[in-house]
Design an enzyme around this catalytic site. Sequence first.
Site, PDB file in Angstrom:
ATOM      1  N   LYS A  48       0.811  -1.197   0.000  1.00 39.83           N
ATOM      2  CA  LYS A  48       0.000   0.000   0.000  1.00 39.83           C
ATOM      3  C   LYS A  48       0.855   1.261   0.000  1.00 39.83           C
ATOM      4  O   LYS A  48       0.419   2.322  -0.422  1.00 39.83           O
ATOM      5  CB  LYS A  48      -0.888   0.029   1.262  1.00 39.83           C
ATOM      6  CG  LYS A  48      -1.853  -1.119   1.362  1.00 39.83           C
ATOM      7  CD  LYS A  48      -2.587  -1.017   2.720  1.00 39.83           C
ATOM      8  CE  LYS A  48      -3.476  -2.216   2.961  1.00 39.83           C
ATOM      9  NZ  LYS A  48      -3.954  -2.252   4.347  1.00 39.83           N
ATOM     10  N   ASP A 108      14.427  -0.939   2.035  1.00 38.29           N
ATOM     11  CA  ASP A 108      15.085  -1.040   3.346  1.00 38.29           C
ATOM     12  C   ASP A 108      16.140  -2.147   3.256  1.00 38.29           C
ATOM     13  O   ASP A 108      17.292  -1.887   2.920  1.00 38.29           O
ATOM     14  CB  ASP A 108      13.992  -1.321   4.373  1.00 38.29           C
ATOM     15  CG  ASP A 108      14.483  -1.328   5.795  1.00 38.29           C
ATOM     16  OD1 ASP A 108      15.652  -0.982   6.020  1.00 38.29           O
ATOM     17  OD2 ASP A 108      13.713  -1.680   6.708  1.00 38.29           O
ATOM     18  N   LYS A 136      17.300   3.100   2.231  1.00 37.51           N
ATOM     19  CA  LYS A 136      18.079   3.098   3.481  1.00 37.51           C
ATOM     20  C   LYS A 136      19.360   2.296   3.234  1.00 37.51           C
ATOM     21  O   LYS A 136      19.388   1.083   3.452  1.00 37.51           O
ATOM     22  CB  LYS A 136      17.270   2.445   4.600  1.00 37.51           C
ATOM     23  CG  LYS A 136      15.996   3.187   4.966  1.00 37.51           C
ATOM     24  CD  LYS A 136      15.299   2.479   6.111  1.00 37.51           C
ATOM     25  CE  LYS A 136      14.077   3.225   6.563  1.00 37.51           C
ATOM     26  NZ  LYS A 136      13.362   2.510   7.634  1.00 37.51           N
TER      27      LYS A 136
HETATM   28  P1  IMP Z   1      12.505  -4.288   2.605  1.00 34.86           P
HETATM   29  O1  IMP Z   1      12.007  -5.587   2.053  1.00 34.86           O
HETATM   30  O2  IMP Z   1      13.257  -4.510   3.894  1.00 34.86           O
HETATM   31  O3  IMP Z   1      13.313  -3.493   1.615  1.00 34.86           O
HETATM   32  O4  IMP Z   1      11.249  -3.464   3.059  1.00 34.86           O
HETATM   33  C1  IMP Z   1      10.524  -2.664   2.213  1.00 34.86           C
HETATM   34  C2  IMP Z   1       9.173  -2.355   2.791  1.00 34.86           C
HETATM   35  O5  IMP Z   1       9.220  -2.273   4.212  1.00 34.86           O
HETATM   36  C3  IMP Z   1       8.683  -1.000   2.328  1.00 34.86           C
HETATM   37  O6  IMP Z   1       7.949  -1.109   1.142  1.00 34.86           O
HETATM   38  C4  IMP Z   1       7.831  -0.544   3.481  1.00 34.86           C
HETATM   39  O7  IMP Z   1       6.523  -1.021   3.335  1.00 34.86           O
HETATM   40  C5  IMP Z   1       8.453  -1.207   4.691  1.00 34.86           C
HETATM   41  N1  IMP Z   1       9.333  -0.278   5.415  1.00 34.86           N
HETATM   42  C6  IMP Z   1      10.683  -0.262   5.444  1.00 34.86           C
HETATM   43  N2  IMP Z   1      11.155   0.740   6.184  1.00 34.86           N
HETATM   44  C7  IMP Z   1      10.066   1.388   6.636  1.00 34.86           C
HETATM   45  C8  IMP Z   1       9.891   2.568   7.449  1.00 34.86           C
HETATM   46  O8  IMP Z   1      10.834   3.227   7.905  1.00 34.86           O
HETATM   47  N3  IMP Z   1       8.597   2.941   7.662  1.00 34.86           N
HETATM   48  C9  IMP Z   1       7.528   2.262   7.191  1.00 34.86           C
HETATM   49  N4  IMP Z   1       7.646   1.175   6.419  1.00 34.86           N
HETATM   50  C10 IMP Z   1       8.909   0.738   6.156  1.00 34.86           C
END
Ligand code: IMP
Length: 182
Positions: A48, A108, A136
Site C-alpha cells: 500500500k 530497506d 536506506k
Molecule cells: P525491505 O524488504 O526490507 O526493503 O522493506 C521494504 C518495505 O518495508 C517498504 O515497502 C515498506 O513497506 C516497509 N518499510 C521499510 N522501512 C520502513 C519505514 O521506515 N517505515 C515504514 N515502512 C517501512
Amino acid sequence: MPMYEENSIKQPKVLIPEVKIQARIAELAQEINHDYRGKEITAICVLKGSFIFFSDMIRKIDLPMTCEFLGVSSYGNKMVSSGEIKVTLDIHEPLEKKNVILFEDIVDTGLTLSYMLNMLKTRKPASIKTCALLLKPESLKTDIDVDYLGFKVGNEFVVGYGVDFAGKWRGLPYIGYLEHDH
Ligand code: IMP
C-alpha cells in the site's frame, strides 16, 4: 499534566518536507520522460505504501502508460523486516514485451524489491526498472539497483506520504520520523 495529554500521540517530526518531495518528483519524472521518450510504459504501484508517491509521479510523467497495482504484505506492526513477502494482490494483465517501471515507497533490506523483480521478470517484460522514493543504504541486504531514487535516508523508521506505522500516518503530506517511545 492531564491524562489525555500524557496519552496523546505525538506528531511525527518532519524529515523531508512536502516541497522537497514535490521538487524531487518533478526531477525523477523528467528523467523518466527523457529515458522512455517514444515508448509506452507499464507503471506498477506497489501497495500500500507507494500509492501517494505513485499518484504524484504518474501525473508528472508525460508518456503513454497503463497503471497496474501489486499488493505485497508489509511488516504488520513490527519495525523490522521479517524477510517474508506475500503477494496480496497480483497483476492479471500480461507484462510480456512491456516496459515496466516498478514504483516502491522504501527500499530497506531490499528483500521486497528483489522478490518482486524476480517474480515479474518471469513474465518476460521487454524491460524492467525500479523507482523508489526512499532508500536506506545502511540496511541493504541485497545488491539491488534502484534506477530512479528520490532520497537516501538513515535507519530511522519513517511515516507519512503513504507510508504507515501500524496502519497510521499515511495521510501526512511529508515524510516524518517517529521517536522511539511510539
Ligand atoms: P525491505 O524488504 O526490507 O526493503 O522493506 C521494504 C518495505 O518495508 C517498504 O515497502 C515498506 O513497506 C516497509 N518499510 C521499510 N522501512 C520502513 C519505514 O521506515 N517505515 C515504514 N515502512 C517501512
